[in-house]
Design a protein around this motif. Structure first.
Motif, PDB file in Angstrom:
ATOM      1  N   LYS A 179       0.800  -1.219   0.000  1.00  9.04           N
ATOM      2  CA  LYS A 179       0.000   0.000   0.000  1.00  9.04           C
ATOM      3  C   LYS A 179       0.835   1.271   0.000  1.00  9.04           C
ATOM      4  O   LYS A 179       0.335   2.339  -0.340  1.00  9.04           O
ATOM      5  CB  LYS A 179      -0.931   0.003   1.216  1.00  9.04           C
ATOM      6  N   SER A 180       2.107   1.163   0.411  1.00 11.01           N
ATOM      7  CA  SER A 180       2.902   2.384   0.571  1.00 11.01           C
ATOM      8  C   SER A 180       4.377   2.096   0.346  1.00 11.01           C
ATOM      9  O   SER A 180       4.813   0.937   0.302  1.00 11.01           O
ATOM     10  CB  SER A 180       2.697   2.965   1.973  1.00 11.01           C
ATOM     11  N   TYR A 181       5.144   3.178   0.228  1.00 10.30           N
ATOM     12  CA  TYR A 181       6.590   3.070   0.101  1.00 10.30           C
ATOM     13  C   TYR A 181       7.199   2.466   1.354  1.00 10.30           C
ATOM     14  O   TYR A 181       8.187   1.727   1.284  1.00 10.30           O
ATOM     15  CB  TYR A 181       7.184   4.455  -0.169  1.00 10.30           C
ATOM     16  N   TYR A 182       6.595   2.743   2.514  1.00  9.15           N
ATOM     17  CA  TYR A 182       7.089   2.190   3.776  1.00  9.15           C
ATOM     18  C   TYR A 182       7.069   0.666   3.738  1.00  9.15           C
ATOM     19  O   TYR A 182       8.027   0.011   4.148  1.00  9.15           O
ATOM     20  CB  TYR A 182       6.240   2.701   4.939  1.00  9.15           C
ATOM     21  N   GLU A 183       5.984   0.089   3.217  1.00  6.62           N
ATOM     22  CA  GLU A 183       5.902  -1.370   3.121  1.00  6.62           C
ATOM     23  C   GLU A 183       6.882  -1.905   2.080  1.00  6.62           C
ATOM     24  O   GLU A 183       7.467  -2.980   2.251  1.00  6.62           O
ATOM     25  CB  GLU A 183       4.476  -1.787   2.763  1.00  6.62           C
ATOM     26  N   ALA A 184       7.059  -1.168   0.991  1.00  3.98           N
ATOM     27  CA  ALA A 184       7.991  -1.609  -0.058  1.00  3.98           C
ATOM     28  C   ALA A 184       9.432  -1.603   0.451  1.00  3.98           C
ATOM     29  O   ALA A 184      10.251  -2.436   0.052  1.00  3.98           O
ATOM     30  CB  ALA A 184       7.862  -0.716  -1.282  1.00  3.98           C
ATOM     31  N   LYS A 185       9.757  -0.657   1.354  1.00  5.65           N
ATOM     32  CA  LYS A 185      11.119  -0.584   1.885  1.00  5.65           C
ATOM     33  C   LYS A 185      11.493  -1.821   2.689  1.00  5.65           C
ATOM     34  O   LYS A 185      12.672  -2.169   2.800  1.00  5.65           O
ATOM     35  CB  LYS A 185      11.277   0.658   2.769  1.00  5.65           C
ATOM     36  N   LYS A 186      10.495  -2.468   3.291  1.00  4.50           N
ATOM     37  CA  LYS A 186      10.780  -3.685   4.058  1.00  4.50           C
ATOM     38  C   LYS A 186      11.402  -4.751   3.169  1.00  4.50           C
ATOM     39  O   LYS A 186      12.209  -5.560   3.625  1.00  4.50           O
ATOM     40  CB  LYS A 186       9.499  -4.220   4.695  1.00  4.50           C
ATOM     41  N   LEU A 187      11.014  -4.749   1.906  1.00  6.24           N
ATOM     42  CA  LEU A 187      11.606  -5.679   0.945  1.00  6.24           C
ATOM     43  C   LEU A 187      13.103  -5.466   0.841  1.00  6.24           C
ATOM     44  O   LEU A 187      13.888  -6.426   0.849  1.00  6.24           O
ATOM     45  CB  LEU A 187      10.956  -5.496  -0.415  1.00  6.24           C
ATOM     46  N   MET A 188      13.537  -4.210   0.751  1.00 12.80           N
ATOM     47  CA  MET A 188      14.956  -3.916   0.624  1.00 12.80           C
ATOM     48  C   MET A 188      15.731  -4.362   1.861  1.00 12.80           C
ATOM     49  O   MET A 188      16.862  -4.819   1.758  1.00 12.80           O
ATOM     50  CB  MET A 188      15.158  -2.418   0.390  1.00 12.80           C
ATOM     51  N   ARG A 189      15.106  -4.236   3.026  1.00 11.88           N
ATOM     52  CA  ARG A 189      15.783  -4.689   4.245  1.00 11.88           C
ATOM     53  C   ARG A 189      15.995  -6.193   4.207  1.00 11.88           C
ATOM     54  O   ARG A 189      17.054  -6.694   4.603  1.00 11.88           O
ATOM     55  CB  ARG A 189      14.954  -4.303   5.471  1.00 11.88           C
ATOM     56  N   ASP A 190      15.005  -6.935   3.731  1.00 11.19           N
ATOM     57  CA  ASP A 190      15.142  -8.391   3.654  1.00 11.19           C
ATOM     58  C   ASP A 190      16.213  -8.799   2.652  1.00 11.19           C
ATOM     59  O   ASP A 190      16.837  -9.857   2.788  1.00 11.19           O
ATOM     60  CB  ASP A 190      13.806  -9.029   3.261  1.00 11.19           C
ATOM     61  N   LEU A 191      16.448  -7.957   1.644  1.00 13.35           N
ATOM     62  CA  LEU A 191      17.492  -8.246   0.660  1.00 13.35           C
ATOM     63  C   LEU A 191      18.878  -7.882   1.165  1.00 13.35           C
ATOM     64  O   LEU A 191      19.871  -8.108   0.489  1.00 13.35           O
ATOM     65  CB  LEU A 191      17.224  -7.482  -0.638  1.00 13.35           C
TER      66      LEU A 191
END
Length: 314
Positions: A179-191
């Motif tokens: 829903k937001s950029y905040y949620e998308a950023k979690k993906l980068m942390r997992d990578l």
């Protein structure tokens, strides 16, 4: 299994095509056979493009003509290849020690539960369709490309959020976008590509970090500026200035996880061609060569990283 075994890597491992592993996990041949017996093979996996077969069943007479007409290679036929390879590198780099200890009789290496959960989330997103019936992108591959475009063209967070809203409204029902950029950023942390936020004095006196992490204002007697902004109507505190620290260790690990970038990281040791009185690479310079003589133990390892060495003050 004859074709698959011939396609195995130097350690005798192949991608497991069972329903659970989905051609993402790399395992020993014996373990792959066990998984296929217990879980069954992927029903839609045909042909076996990860195990030596071409992406299309072509007659010898039609092969060259089809390639010329399509103008695409095998990698383009499967848009998830790059994501699968990335997850393969991440899995091998994260769980390498645990994999080596699988056959040990006592105290095999363990992997933190948090790392397992991260990889499971990435694997789930890599297998999740962007929307029902989508063949070109998974949720993970689409988000990666979207975030790459945001970085390339320096788009604001607000623009990215509005873009996500537009995509979610335009895509068919069942879409899986965040829903937001905040949620998308979690993906980068997992990578492994996240960052650490450290609050800073607005006048650049100190970082609110380590022994100063709980201070509410700058400890400099000549400054004493507040750590927080005054925002009317907001209960959550907002820092005046934030330093985004990019940890070097996980980034170096990520570079060595990929076989492609790992070769580049070792280029100065394995492929460098030196010519007298010419500097084509820092390794040709006298400073680099002097360092090699002073620290031979460090130089012997082709995976050495000079910035790391200087920070350790060797």
């Amino acid at each position: 299994m004859r074709t698959a075994s011939n396609y195995a890597g130097e350690h005798g491992r192949i991608r497991c095509p069972c329903k659970n592993c989905n051609n993402v996990y790399v395992r020993q041949l014996s373990e792959v056979k066990k998984h296929l017996f217990l879980h069954g093979v992927l029903e839609d996996y045909s042909p076996w493009i990860h195990h030596g077969e071409p992406s299309q069943s072509l007659d010898q007479n039609e092969g060259d003509e089809s390639c010329e007409e399509d103008g695409r290679d095998d990698q383009d036929e499967n848009p998830y290849n790059d994501v699968a390879e990335m997850l393969d590198d991440l899995h091998r780099g994260t769980f390498a020690n645990a994999s080596l200890g699988e056959g040990a009789s006592s105290n095999p290496p363990t992997v933190p539960e948090g790392e397992v959960a991260k990889f499971d989330r990435l694997l789930r997103d890599a297998k999740s369709e962007l929307y029902p019936g989508c063949e070109n992108y998974s949720k993970l591959s689409f988000l990666m490309k979207l975030l790459h475009l945001k970085t390339t063209y320096n788009c604001s967070n607000k623009y990215f959020n509005e873009q996500l809203k537009l995509f979610k409204d335009a895509l068919p029902r069942g879409e899986t976008l965040p829903k937001s950029y905040y949620e998308a950023k979690k993906l980068m942390r997992d990578l492994g590509l996240g960052y650490i936020s450290i609050h800073a004095c607005p006048n650049n006196c100190v970082l609110f970090w380590k022994e100063d992490k709980d201070l509410q204002q700058c400890p400099n007697p000549d400054c004493q500026a507040s750590r927080w902004k005054h925002v009317p109507g907001k209960s959550k505190k907002v820092p005046q200035k934030v330093l985004r620290y990019l940890p070097i260790k996980p980034r170096l690990q990520r570079l060595f996880m990929s076989k492609k970038t790992a070769q580049d990281m070792r280029w100065h040791k394995e492929k460098l061609f030196q010519e007298e009185n010419k500097i084509r690479h820092p390794a040709d310079a006298k400073a680099w060569q002097h360092f090699d003589k002073e620290h031979e133990w460090f130089t012997r390892d082709p995976c050495n990283v000079r910035t790391w060495a200087s920070k350790r003050r060797i």
